[in-house]
Design a protein around this motif. Structure first.
Motif, PDB file in Angstrom:
ATOM      1  N   PHE A 115      -7.430   9.626  14.674  1.00  0.00           N
ATOM      2  CA  PHE A 115      -6.494   8.987  15.588  1.00  0.00           C
ATOM      3  C   PHE A 115      -5.997   7.658  15.025  1.00  0.00           C
ATOM      4  O   PHE A 115      -4.816   7.322  15.142  1.00  0.00           O
ATOM      5  N   PHE A 116      -6.898   6.908  14.418  1.00  0.00           N
ATOM      6  CA  PHE A 116      -6.541   5.633  13.801  1.00  0.00           C
ATOM      7  C   PHE A 116      -5.526   5.856  12.684  1.00  0.00           C
ATOM      8  O   PHE A 116      -4.478   5.210  12.620  1.00  0.00           O
ATOM      9  N   THR A 117      -5.843   6.808  11.807  1.00  0.00           N
ATOM     10  CA  THR A 117      -4.960   7.099  10.675  1.00  0.00           C
ATOM     11  C   THR A 117      -3.624   7.660  11.141  1.00  0.00           C
ATOM     12  O   THR A 117      -2.562   7.315  10.602  1.00  0.00           O
ATOM     13  N   ALA A 118      -3.665   8.525  12.165  1.00  0.00           N
ATOM     14  CA  ALA A 118      -2.424   9.088  12.695  1.00  0.00           C
ATOM     15  C   ALA A 118      -1.508   7.996  13.229  1.00  0.00           C
ATOM     16  O   ALA A 118      -0.279   8.083  13.095  1.00  0.00           O
ATOM     17  N   ALA A 173       0.823  -1.214   0.000  1.00  0.00           N
ATOM     18  CA  ALA A 173       0.000   0.000   0.000  1.00  0.00           C
ATOM     19  C   ALA A 173       0.853   1.258   0.000  1.00  0.00           C
ATOM     20  O   ALA A 173       0.485   2.275  -0.595  1.00  0.00           O
ATOM     21  N   ALA A 174       2.012   1.196   0.662  1.00  0.00           N
ATOM     22  CA  ALA A 174       2.884   2.360   0.759  1.00  0.00           C
ATOM     23  C   ALA A 174       3.469   2.779  -0.575  1.00  0.00           C
ATOM     24  O   ALA A 174       4.012   3.877  -0.702  1.00  0.00           O
ATOM     25  N   THR A 175       3.352   1.932  -1.591  1.00  0.00           N
ATOM     26  CA  THR A 175       3.911   2.238  -2.922  1.00  0.00           C
ATOM     27  C   THR A 175       2.837   2.676  -3.911  1.00  0.00           C
ATOM     28  O   THR A 175       3.154   3.013  -5.051  1.00  0.00           O
ATOM     29  N   GLN A 176       1.569   2.690  -3.470  1.00  0.00           N
ATOM     30  CA  GLN A 176       0.475   2.970  -4.393  1.00  0.00           C
ATOM     31  C   GLN A 176      -0.315   4.199  -3.951  1.00  0.00           C
ATOM     32  O   GLN A 176      -0.725   4.286  -2.793  1.00  0.00           O
ATOM     33  N   PRO A 177      -0.529   5.169  -4.836  1.00  0.00           N
ATOM     34  CA  PRO A 177      -1.257   6.384  -4.466  1.00  0.00           C
ATOM     35  C   PRO A 177      -2.707   6.093  -4.105  1.00  0.00           C
ATOM     36  O   PRO A 177      -3.346   5.218  -4.688  1.00  0.00           O
ATOM     37  N   ALA A 208      -6.930  -0.720   1.352  1.00  0.00           N
ATOM     38  CA  ALA A 208      -7.670  -0.725   2.612  1.00  0.00           C
ATOM     39  C   ALA A 208      -8.776   0.319   2.549  1.00  0.00           C
ATOM     40  O   ALA A 208      -8.586   1.407   1.994  1.00  0.00           O
ATOM     41  N   VAL A 209      -9.937  -0.026   3.101  1.00  0.00           N
ATOM     42  CA  VAL A 209     -11.046   0.915   3.262  1.00  0.00           C
ATOM     43  C   VAL A 209     -11.418   0.901   4.736  1.00  0.00           C
ATOM     44  O   VAL A 209     -11.806  -0.139   5.281  1.00  0.00           O
ATOM     45  N   LEU A 210     -11.276   2.051   5.391  1.00  0.00           N
ATOM     46  CA  LEU A 210     -11.444   2.163   6.833  1.00  0.00           C
ATOM     47  C   LEU A 210     -12.620   3.088   7.129  1.00  0.00           C
ATOM     48  O   LEU A 210     -12.605   4.256   6.752  1.00  0.00           O
ATOM     49  N   ARG A 211     -13.652   2.565   7.806  1.00  0.00           N
ATOM     50  CA  ARG A 211     -14.885   3.310   8.038  1.00  0.00           C
ATOM     51  C   ARG A 211     -15.129   3.459   9.549  1.00  0.00           C
ATOM     52  O   ARG A 211     -14.948   2.500  10.292  1.00  0.00           O
ATOM     53  N   PHE A 212     -15.619   4.640   9.960  1.00  0.00           N
ATOM     54  CA  PHE A 212     -15.797   4.919  11.382  1.00  0.00           C
ATOM     55  C   PHE A 212     -17.187   5.494  11.637  1.00  0.00           C
ATOM     56  O   PHE A 212     -17.599   6.455  10.987  1.00  0.00           O
ATOM     57  N   ALA A 213     -17.889   4.868  12.582  1.00  0.00           N
ATOM     58  CA  ALA A 213     -19.293   5.217  12.765  1.00  0.00           C
ATOM     59  C   ALA A 213     -19.708   5.062  14.222  1.00  0.00           C
ATOM     60  O   ALA A 213     -18.986   5.488  15.125  1.00  0.00           O
ATOM     61  N   GLN A 248       5.584   6.402   5.647  1.00  0.00           N
ATOM     62  CA  GLN A 248       5.441   6.356   4.188  1.00  0.00           C
ATOM     63  C   GLN A 248       3.985   6.200   3.757  1.00  0.00           C
ATOM     64  O   GLN A 248       3.652   6.397   2.579  1.00  0.00           O
ATOM     65  N   LEU A 249       3.090   5.869   4.685  1.00  0.00           N
ATOM     66  CA  LEU A 249       1.676   5.697   4.333  1.00  0.00           C
ATOM     67  C   LEU A 249       0.937   7.026   4.200  1.00  0.00           C
ATOM     68  O   LEU A 249      -0.168   7.065   3.657  1.00  0.00           O
ATOM     69  N   LYS A 250       1.527   8.117   4.687  1.00  0.00           N
ATOM     70  CA  LYS A 250       0.793   9.384   4.717  1.00  0.00           C
ATOM     71  C   LYS A 250       0.305   9.797   3.336  1.00  0.00           C
ATOM     72  O   LYS A 250      -0.843  10.239   3.183  1.00  0.00           O
ATOM     73  N   ASN A 251       1.136   9.655   2.340  1.00  0.00           N
ATOM     74  CA  ASN A 251       0.753  10.081   0.998  1.00  0.00           C
ATOM     75  C   ASN A 251      -0.239   9.135   0.333  1.00  0.00           C
ATOM     76  O   ASN A 251      -0.768   9.433  -0.737  1.00  0.00           O
ATOM     77  N   GLN A 252      -0.494   7.993   0.971  1.00  0.00           N
ATOM     78  CA  GLN A 252      -1.409   7.016   0.405  1.00  0.00           C
ATOM     79  C   GLN A 252      -2.833   7.143   0.949  1.00  0.00           C
ATOM     80  O   GLN A 252      -3.756   6.519   0.451  1.00  0.00           O
ATOM     81  N   VAL A 253      -2.995   7.945   2.004  1.00  0.00           N
ATOM     82  CA  VAL A 253      -4.310   8.093   2.632  1.00  0.00           C
ATOM     83  C   VAL A 253      -5.141   9.112   1.865  1.00  0.00           C
ATOM     84  O   VAL A 253      -4.667  10.209   1.532  1.00  0.00           O
ATOM     85  N   THR A 254      -6.391   8.751   1.599  1.00  0.00           N
ATOM     86  CA  THR A 254      -7.323   9.673   0.945  1.00  0.00           C
ATOM     87  C   THR A 254      -8.646   9.642   1.702  1.00  0.00           C
ATOM     88  O   THR A 254      -9.066   8.578   2.149  1.00  0.00           O
ATOM     89  N   PRO A 255      -9.286  10.795   1.883  1.00  0.00           N
ATOM     90  CA  PRO A 255      -8.837  12.139   1.543  1.00  0.00           C
ATOM     91  C   PRO A 255      -7.759  12.639   2.512  1.00  0.00           C
ATOM     92  O   PRO A 255      -7.624  12.112   3.620  1.00  0.00           O
ATOM     93  N   VAL A 256      -7.058  13.669   2.099  1.00  0.00           N
ATOM     94  CA  VAL A 256      -5.939  14.172   2.898  1.00  0.00           C
ATOM     95  C   VAL A 256      -6.414  14.789   4.208  1.00  0.00           C
ATOM     96  O   VAL A 256      -5.622  14.972   5.134  1.00  0.00           O
TER      97      VAL A 256
END
Length: 550
Positions: free
Chosen positions: A208-211, A185-189, A446-451, A219-227
């Motif tokens: 908090f999860f993403t942080a 994942a760290a190599t893919q936008p 990865a798709v991460l959902r919070f509810a 290296q994962l920071k640039n792979q997370v969307t939306p910014v």
């Protein structure tokens, strides 16, 4: 009686910032009031293993859906990946972490009652302690999140420091479970999609999860969307426009025309919206539901349980006055605190929550007790256990479980699955993400959902998990003897459902489900889809067929 779906409690605020949280505080989980062994049994969906019920559980704190989170299995004990398969995708649906009271309600009403008892010298030695504990609670709620990076607006309704830790821990274990996947994942936008309901505590949980993912693997920071999810600053706000908020999938229990009909809906969105309206009508108007909830509220044990709670706190002559003229108490007035920076902050009550009987007072006290397990970092010198006998806690937990069972869970057979139909869009999206992999159109690793609990419970119901998702006949009324459904199992704080997807060189796709990080079987009728006998890995195409997903 009191429906406690939306309550919590809080105590003295720790003013350290997010970056000061100790990642390794395993003691938090060990000291959690939750009995892990009981939940391990209850979370096991294996047909060969019977589930434990609270009657067999002498250690449960009976916090119901306010139970602090604990992972239910050591990741080192997971079933081995079948030979020749590699992880290609993971997806998560999670409830926000442990939080404080949603607003100044039960705490202020009880405080007003306590002050009157104090003025009349009607407190026992134990009752004398209660006033300071209520003040501590209100101050902690008012300042909850103060000075914490990642909390957009401090105050009532925010996550506690343990709630933050809960999601950081889940993120850490996700990286440990699937290191190869996140290396790719760290190599893919834009390989990690993050979404939430848009409600503050769900947004904050996602951040908090993403942080934590980014802190562990920068290296994962640039792979997370939306910014907007890559920064803990309060000005970085996810939205529907940037794709970070999806109310139709993650707030489907409460869709409304003002917020959700501003743009034309897709066919799927319209179906979800219609299901939401049907559900809200069921909650507000269904005669069967109203009768069932009224039956629960008439429990003849309520008065005696309430007296068992209150007699050690208040003198008998004062309790006899509750409900008479001048002895009805509400969350009128306000409470003022001083912030760490010397600011004066006042929180005003709305006067809508009233204590007119001993039953009300004891139920309100349970509200404060039930959230205390999630306040271990804020609540250093306050112990609400002393105000709530275990038998009383069990009584209130059973009542609240019954309400959640009927309003959010399997309900009664005549409800025609209205409580789970609202989750169809989210369930379909779980399968849709895997379809894209099968069709070689995968856009995310990865798709991460919070509810919220209102999302987790219907989703688990629609997937028929835990062997506890059966509705009851209308002539039966839910209790701990005739149903294994438990809020502390189905939706504790930070409850989560995860699907890990694997493929081999031949293109065969497998899915394994984790529920609160425990390997969990799908519904029993899908046994034929298991990749091998008694395996937690399922052939995806057969599983999709079993659930009749189009």
């Amino acid at each position: 009686m009191l429906n406690v779906t939306e309550l919590s409690l809080l105590f003295p605020m720790i003013h350290s910032t997010y970056n000061q949280i100790d990642h390794s505080m395993n003691i938090l989980f060990k000291s959690s009031m939750l009995c892990a062994s009981i939940l391990l049994a209850a979370c096991n969906n294996n047909e060969q293993q019977s589930q434990s019920s609270p009657e067999q559980n002498t250690s449960s704190k009976y916090y119901q859906t306010k139970t602090p989170y604990q992972p239910q299995q050591d990741l080192k004990k997971y079933e081995a990946i079948p030979q020749g398969f590699k992880p290609v995708f993971t997806e998560l649906v999670a409830r926000h972490g442990s939080r404080g009271l949603s607003s100044i309600k039960y705490d202020l009403a009880l405080y007003n009652l306590w002050k009157q008892a104090k003025a009349e010298n009607a407190l026992t030695p134990l009752g004398e302690k209660l006033g300071a504990d209520l003040e501590t609670m209100m101050k902690a709620n008012i300042l909850l999140g103060y000075g914490v990076d990642g909390i957009r607006q401090y105050g009532y309704g925010n996550e506690t420091m343990l709630g933050i830790q809960e999601h950081r821990g889940i993120a850490d274990r996700l990286l440990q479970r699937l290191p190869e996947l996140f290396k790719i994942a760290a190599t893919q936008p834009e390989s990690i999609l993050v979404q939430s309901s848009g409600v503050d505590r769900a947004v904050d949980s996602a951040k908090f999860f993403t942080a934590e993912l980014i802190q562990q693997q920068p290296q994962l920071k640039n792979q997370v969307t939306p910014v907007s999810y890559t920064s803990l600053t309060s000005t970085s706000i996810p939205s529907i426009e940037d794709g970070g908020v999806d109310r139709f999938k993650l707030y489907f229990h409460s869709l409304n025309k003002d917020q959700d009909l501003v743009s034309p809906l897709s066919t799927q969105q319209q179906a979800i919206y219609d299901a939401s309206q049907a559900y809200q009508k069921f909650e507000a108007e269904d005669v069967y539901l109203k009768n069932k909830l009224n039956d629960l509220a008439k429990d003849t044990r309520a008065q005696q349980i309430a007296m068992n709670v209150l007699n050690p706190i208040f003198k008998p002559e004062f309790l006899k006055k509750l409900g008479t003229t001048g002895y009805t108490f509400s969350n009128n007035g306000a409470y003022t605190v001083t912030s760490p920076k010397g600011e004066t902050i006042t929180e005003k009550g709305k006067g809508k929550n009233t204590i007119a009987s001993a039953v009300d007072a004891a139920a309100y006290l349970y509200e404060l007790y039930s959230i205390s397990g999630g306040m271990q970092l804020e609540l250093k010198d306050v112990n609400f256990d002393q105000y709530m006998p275990v038998d009383a806690a069990k009584f209130y937990a059973e009542f609240n479980d019954a309400n959640d069972f009927y309003e959010k869970g399997p309900s009664f057979q005549e409800s025609n699955a209205v409580t789970s139909n609202i989750a169809q869009g989210l369930k379909q999206d779980l399968f849709k993400q895997v379809d894209a992999i099968v069709d070689k159109q995968q856009s995310h690793r990865a798709v991460l959902r919070f509810a919220h609990a209102e999302i987790i419970i219907p989703l688990a119901t629609s997937l028929e998990l835990h062997d506890m998702m059966q509705p009851l006949p209308l002539h039966q009324t839910y209790n701990y003897s005739n149903s294994t459904w438990r809020g502390e199992v189905v939706s504790p704080m930070a409850a989560n459902l995860q699907w890990d997807i694997y493929q081999n060189a031949q293109g065969t796709t497998l899915v394994k489900m984790l529920y609160n990080e425990k390997e969990t079987l799908f519904k029993s009728s899908c046994k034929y889809a298991q990749y091998s006998t008694n395996s937690f890995y399922y052939d995806y195409l057969k599983l999709k067929q079993c659930y009749q997903i189009q």
